[in-house]
Write a protein that holds these residues in place. Sequence first.
Motif, PDB file in Angstrom:
ATOM      1  N   HIS A 156       4.264  14.783  -7.082  1.00  0.00           N
ATOM      2  CA  HIS A 156       2.964  15.430  -6.564  1.00  0.00           C
ATOM      3  C   HIS A 156       1.719  14.347  -5.957  1.00  0.00           C
ATOM      4  O   HIS A 156       1.631  13.254  -6.664  1.00  0.00           O
ATOM      5  CB  HIS A 156       2.293  16.223  -7.594  1.00  0.00           C
ATOM      6  N   PRO A 157       1.087  14.867  -4.842  1.00  0.00           N
ATOM      7  CA  PRO A 157       0.155  13.858  -4.264  1.00  0.00           C
ATOM      8  C   PRO A 157      -0.915  13.355  -5.019  1.00  0.00           C
ATOM      9  O   PRO A 157      -1.281  12.301  -4.859  1.00  0.00           O
ATOM     10  CB  PRO A 157      -0.210  14.847  -2.977  1.00  0.00           C
ATOM     11  N   ARG A 158      -1.260  14.226  -6.068  1.00  0.00           N
ATOM     12  CA  ARG A 158      -2.207  13.467  -7.021  1.00  0.00           C
ATOM     13  C   ARG A 158      -1.868  12.592  -7.685  1.00  0.00           C
ATOM     14  O   ARG A 158      -2.494  11.679  -8.420  1.00  0.00           O
ATOM     15  CB  ARG A 158      -2.957  14.763  -7.779  1.00  0.00           C
ATOM     16  N   HIS A 159      -0.332  12.580  -8.081  1.00  0.00           N
ATOM     17  CA  HIS A 159      -0.093  11.484  -8.703  1.00  0.00           C
ATOM     18  C   HIS A 159       0.669  10.260  -8.013  1.00  0.00           C
ATOM     19  O   HIS A 159       0.808   9.137  -8.638  1.00  0.00           O
ATOM     20  CB  HIS A 159       1.150  12.034  -9.731  1.00  0.00           C
ATOM     21  N   PHE A 160       1.417  10.549  -6.880  1.00  0.00           N
ATOM     22  CA  PHE A 160       1.973   9.986  -5.897  1.00  0.00           C
ATOM     23  C   PHE A 160       1.418   9.506  -4.491  1.00  0.00           C
ATOM     24  O   PHE A 160       1.740  10.327  -3.910  1.00  0.00           O
ATOM     25  CB  PHE A 160       3.589  10.188  -5.912  1.00  0.00           C
ATOM     26  N   ALA A 161       0.488   8.897  -4.729  1.00  0.00           N
ATOM     27  CA  ALA A 161      -0.127   8.546  -3.504  1.00  0.00           C
ATOM     28  C   ALA A 161       0.404   7.733  -2.432  1.00  0.00           C
ATOM     29  O   ALA A 161       1.505   6.873  -2.786  1.00  0.00           O
ATOM     30  CB  ALA A 161      -1.668   8.071  -3.658  1.00  0.00           C
ATOM     31  N   VAL A 162      -0.048   7.456  -1.225  1.00  0.00           N
ATOM     32  CA  VAL A 162       0.535   6.758  -0.222  1.00  0.00           C
ATOM     33  C   VAL A 162       0.242   5.357  -0.625  1.00  0.00           C
ATOM     34  O   VAL A 162      -1.014   5.124  -1.378  1.00  0.00           O
ATOM     35  CB  VAL A 162      -0.095   7.051   1.130  1.00  0.00           C
ATOM     36  N   GLY A 163       1.137   4.528  -0.597  1.00  0.00           N
ATOM     37  CA  GLY A 163       0.702   2.987  -1.137  1.00  0.00           C
ATOM     38  C   GLY A 163       1.450   2.714  -2.262  1.00  0.00           C
ATOM     39  O   GLY A 163       0.827   1.676  -2.931  1.00  0.00           O
ATOM     40  N   LYS A 164       2.175   3.867  -2.831  1.00  0.00           N
ATOM     41  CA  LYS A 164       2.743   3.340  -4.175  1.00  0.00           C
ATOM     42  C   LYS A 164       4.172   3.294  -4.299  1.00  0.00           C
ATOM     43  O   LYS A 164       4.840   3.895  -3.470  1.00  0.00           O
ATOM     44  CB  LYS A 164       2.351   4.696  -5.049  1.00  0.00           C
ATOM     45  N   GLY A 165       4.882   2.478  -5.189  1.00  0.00           N
ATOM     46  CA  GLY A 165       6.122   2.487  -5.387  1.00  0.00           C
ATOM     47  C   GLY A 165       6.420   2.611  -6.667  1.00  0.00           C
ATOM     48  O   GLY A 165       6.043   1.691  -7.628  1.00  0.00           O
ATOM     49  N   VAL A 166       7.766   3.079  -7.223  1.00  0.00           N
ATOM     50  CA  VAL A 166       8.050   3.120  -8.714  1.00  0.00           C
ATOM     51  C   VAL A 166       9.491   2.892  -8.695  1.00  0.00           C
ATOM     52  O   VAL A 166      10.143   3.308  -8.030  1.00  0.00           O
ATOM     53  CB  VAL A 166       7.437   4.245  -9.437  1.00  0.00           C
ATOM     54  N   THR A 167      10.025   2.385  -9.700  1.00  0.00           N
ATOM     55  CA  THR A 167      11.197   2.169 -10.365  1.00  0.00           C
ATOM     56  C   THR A 167      11.765   3.589 -11.036  1.00  0.00           C
ATOM     57  O   THR A 167      10.972   3.771 -11.995  1.00  0.00           O
ATOM     58  CB  THR A 167      11.577   1.071 -10.842  1.00  0.00           C
ATOM     59  N   THR A 168      12.582   4.098 -10.653  1.00  0.00           N
ATOM     60  CA  THR A 168      12.520   5.485 -11.490  1.00  0.00           C
ATOM     61  C   THR A 168      14.335   5.938 -11.232  1.00  0.00           C
ATOM     62  O   THR A 168      15.122   5.005 -10.826  1.00  0.00           O
ATOM     63  CB  THR A 168      11.911   6.579 -10.866  1.00  0.00           C
TER      64      THR A 168
END
Length: 222
Positions: A156-168
């Motif tokens: 969701h955009p509230r949780h995953f903003a532009v400029g973010k990266g995660v290992t999932t």
Amino acid sequence: MSEAIERARTFDAFPDEGIPLESPLAWSFEHVGCPAPGTHSRVMMRERQHDHLILRGGAIVLDEAVRAVLGLSLPARPLELSQGERASLQWLSPDEWLAVLPQGDAFRVETALRSALGDASVAFSDVSAGQTVIELTGDDQALRELLMKSVVYDVHPRHFAVGKGVTTVLAKTSVILRRPDERRWELVVRRSFADYVYRWLLDAGEEFAIGVERDVTAGETT
């Protein structure tokens, strides 16, 4: 060449542009197929072949050299992604970052960094041959729904903003999920799982008329 570079025993994994390279998805493109984008396609998928360089060391030590060589600041916060015109840097752990570079550029960047850092305690690993980037673009809602049924992380955009990266986790494999801008997502995928992820996305994206744009200029054999 400096003594520090000689001791590191660096070598160029991409010595000749005339040597044909094969995309990690070459077999998939040939045997699984590439649905062409159409007027009803709400999601586009494209492989982006880049060099991948792992940087390890202290942030204070690395930052100045990275800024001088790449023109980017080293991401200091967890899960942060720094995006430039030709390269990106992603935080992986407190002393580890992933540099995604133009294809064939890893050796030049590594050599320049080692020269700038001298005898500093750092480690670089060229993992270009072991992974690839799958890019997803298109309608924002369709992209988010595709990812919601594919990865376990909240997109969701509230949780995953532009400029973010995660290992999932995507389905039954691990990926690095990145959001460089508002209409684009990237999956950094291990080479051995590239076909699996490609097939999964084709199936999951069927309801959005997903189309595949092949990048034949980036070293893909045809």
